[in-house]
Each structure stands twice: as C-alpha cells, then as structure tokens.
Design an enzyme around this catalytic site. Structure first.
Site, PDB file in Angstrom:
ATOM      1  CG  ASP A   1     -99.567 -14.361 -25.354  1.00 56.88           C
ATOM      2  OD1 ASP A   1    -100.730 -14.494 -25.782  1.00 56.88           O
ATOM      3  OD2 ASP A   1     -98.842 -13.383 -25.612  1.00 56.88           O
TER       4      ASP A   1
ATOM      5  CD  GLN B   1     -99.904  -8.575 -30.309  1.00 58.02           C
ATOM      6  OE1 GLN B   1    -100.419  -8.707 -29.197  1.00 58.02           O
ATOM      7  NE2 GLN B   1    -100.355  -9.203 -31.375  1.00 58.02           N
TER       8      GLN B   1
ATOM      9  CE  LYS C   1    -103.811  -9.597 -28.005  1.00 56.95           C
ATOM     10  NZ  LYS C   1    -102.516 -10.192 -28.363  1.00 56.95           N
TER      11      LYS C   1
HETATM   12  N1  GUN Z   1     -99.690 -12.368 -32.401  1.00 62.03           N
HETATM   13  C1  GUN Z   1    -100.669 -13.072 -33.008  1.00 62.03           C
HETATM   14  N2  GUN Z   1    -101.397 -13.761 -32.099  1.00 62.03           N
HETATM   15  C2  GUN Z   1    -100.854 -13.489 -30.894  1.00 62.03           C
HETATM   16  C3  GUN Z   1    -101.174 -13.903 -29.574  1.00 62.03           C
HETATM   17  O1  GUN Z   1    -102.095 -14.683 -29.307  1.00 62.03           O
HETATM   18  N3  GUN Z   1    -100.380 -13.369 -28.595  1.00 62.03           N
HETATM   19  C4  GUN Z   1     -99.337 -12.528 -28.866  1.00 62.03           C
HETATM   20  N4  GUN Z   1     -98.612 -12.090 -27.834  1.00 62.03           N
HETATM   21  N5  GUN Z   1     -99.023 -12.137 -30.075  1.00 62.03           N
HETATM   22  C5  GUN Z   1     -99.776 -12.614 -31.082  1.00 62.03           C
END
Ligand code: GUN
Length: 288
Positions: free
Chosen positions: A126, A103, A59
């Site tokens: 998100d 996350q 990311k």
């Molecule tokens: N863990 C797995 N997929 C995601 C996601 O799309 N966003 C976040 N913040 N954590 C995740």
C-alpha cells in the site's frame, strides 16, 4: 478513450486496467515458473464495514485474474491492536507472502498509524509505511501508494504531458492527497494542494490544468470551477442510497474538461491494478 456528448473525453480506467493486468498476468506466470510458487498477497479486513468488504472482495478477485495467491484474514470488529499486530508479524516472516495490506479505515482509527508501522516496509504494497512514504518524498524508487500511482497512469494515458502544468489537488489525506502531490511534483508539475481550510477554492481550481479531486464530498466540484480543457481526475467514492457518486459533478464537468475519469470505472479499477503491480514488485525484491 471514448468521446462523450459534451466534448470531453472519458479516461477509461477499466480498459487501461485490463491492459495492464494482462501484462501483470504474464509476469506472474514467469515468477511462478521460476520460483515454484505464486506471488502472494495477504489482505486483512477488520470489522464489517460494507464498502471495505466490497473493496477487499475486488482485490481478491483481481489476484485470481492476474495469477496471484491471496491470503484473506477477516478479523472481528473487536479484534485488539495486539491481535492485529501479531498477525502482521506472522505474515512478515512468511516467505509465501510478498505483500501485506490492512484495509482502511480500521474500526479504531486511532490505532491505524501504529498498526501500519508493523508491516515490513518491503511487503508494504500500500506504500503507507513511514519508510515508503519518506522514500516517496525523497524521490527514491519505492512501493508507492496505489491510488496515486494509478492516477499518474491515467493522466499519462491521455498523452498530455504533466511537465510544467499547474496541477491542483483537492484533499490532503495520507492515502491520496499528499502522495499524489509528491508524484505530480516528481513529474515536473507545479502543484497546489487545497484542503478544508483553503479559502476561495474555486479561484484556485479554475487555474488547474490538471485537477485531482479527493475530498469525499459528493459532486463538490461543479462545472464553473473547472478551466476549459483541464484534465479532471475524480477519486471520490460517495455511496448514497446504494448509488456511487464522485466528488465531481460529471455532467457539468464534461462541458469544460478535455479529459475526465468517470465514477465508477475511472480511478477505482486502477487502484487495484497498481496493488497487483506493487505486489509483483515486492515479490521481485523491488520493495527493498
Ligand atoms: N481504504 C481506502 N483506500 C485504501 C487503499 O488504497 N488501501 C487500503 N489498505 N485501504 C484503503
């Protein structure tokens, strides 16, 4: 899109991502010229989960690629709920931060819902906050969860219309299953959601024109579960002995599907691209 030996066509998430990221880069340059700063994304990682570290690293790399400024916060495994919430509150009021991402999974899973509720909905890139999840349910213009948004782009890239199709979703998570079901419904599909308690799953998957698989079980979907000509989207990321496997047996599925996403290189890159897109949208006030 490339033809593979077994007759189904590969939906190339990497190539589609690269195309979209190019346009996001131009938009982020325009933002920077207009506002004298880069669009900012704060990423919070709590603990040492190896897969989460890789995702967060990807990311941050994507931010550089599209010209966003990333603010990374690495908190120890034992960070308290209060500490995490205080950091979120600080970022909520920081005008250089347009998007905030925590996350998942958090080391203490039972804290997730409360912690996520503290992210300002307008910075919730998100789309996990109850306000944004609710807006998705109501069909309002929204910051929508990244993996489901990416899946819709992948399906549309095939040129196959979603309207009127029977879409079957395997999995009912808040991150993928529920929001993708809502987005498919918004796109006029007839949607069936299957989960761990569903009986005779293969009777249902065999009826799917579009099959989205997000259950976290290595190669759960086999060739005989797929209708001839179906579009198959594999959201699985199952790491076994350092190798990544999808939730679909690719080799077998390729013999039945018209289009299929590979793992890796399908849904994964699109999730991150949609995160960049949501962050730009939040910066432009689209998350309000
Ligand atoms: N863990 C797995 N997929 C995601 C996601 O799309 N966003 C976040 N913040 N954590 C995740």
């Amino acid at each position: 899109m490339s033809e593979n030996l077994n007759c189904s066509k590969l939906i190339d998430g990497k190539a589609l991502s690269a195309e979209i990221r190019q346009s996001l880069k131009s938009r982020s340059e325009v933002f920077e010229k207009s506002f004298g700063r880069k669009v900012g994304l704060a990423v919070i990682l709590v603990g040492e989960d190896p897969a989460s570290k890789i995702y967060v690293g990807n990311k941050i790399k994507a931010c550089e690629e599209v010209g966003l400024k990333s603010f990374a916060y690495y908190l120890p495994e034992g960070a308290s709920k209060k500490e995490i919430i205080e950091l979120i509150e600080t970022l909520n009021s920081d005008s250089c931060v347009d998007g905030i991402l925590v996350q998942l999974p958090l080391p203490n899973k039972s804290d997730e819902s409360e912690i996520l509720s503290h992210v300002l909905p307008s910075k919730d890139v998100d789309g996990f906050h109850a306000v944004n999840a609710g807006n998705l349910l109501l069909g309002n213009e929204n910051l929508t969860a990244c993996t489901p948004s990416g899946i819709i782009e992948l399906i549309k890239s095939t040129g196959i219309s979603i309207e009127g199709k029977h879409a079957v979703v395997l999995g009912r998570s808040n991150i993928v299953g529920k929001p993708i079901a809502m987005l498919l419904l918004q796109n006029d599909a007839t949607v069936t959601v299957c989960h761990s308690k569903t009986r005779n799953i293969s009777d249902i998957t065999k009826q799917a024109d579009i099959l989205v698989v997000a259950i976290g079980k290595k190669e759960f979907v086999t060739g005989d579960m797929i209708k001839k000509g179906a579009v198959v989207i594999d959201v699985g990321m199952n790491r076994v002995d350092g190798k990544l496997y999808g939730d679909v047996n690719f080799e077998q599925a390729s013999k039945h599907a018209s289009y299929i996403t590979p793992v890796p290189g399908g849904v994964g890159p699109m999730t991150i691209t949609m995160l960049m897109s949501n962050t730009l949208k939040a910066a432009m006030g689209g998350g309000k």
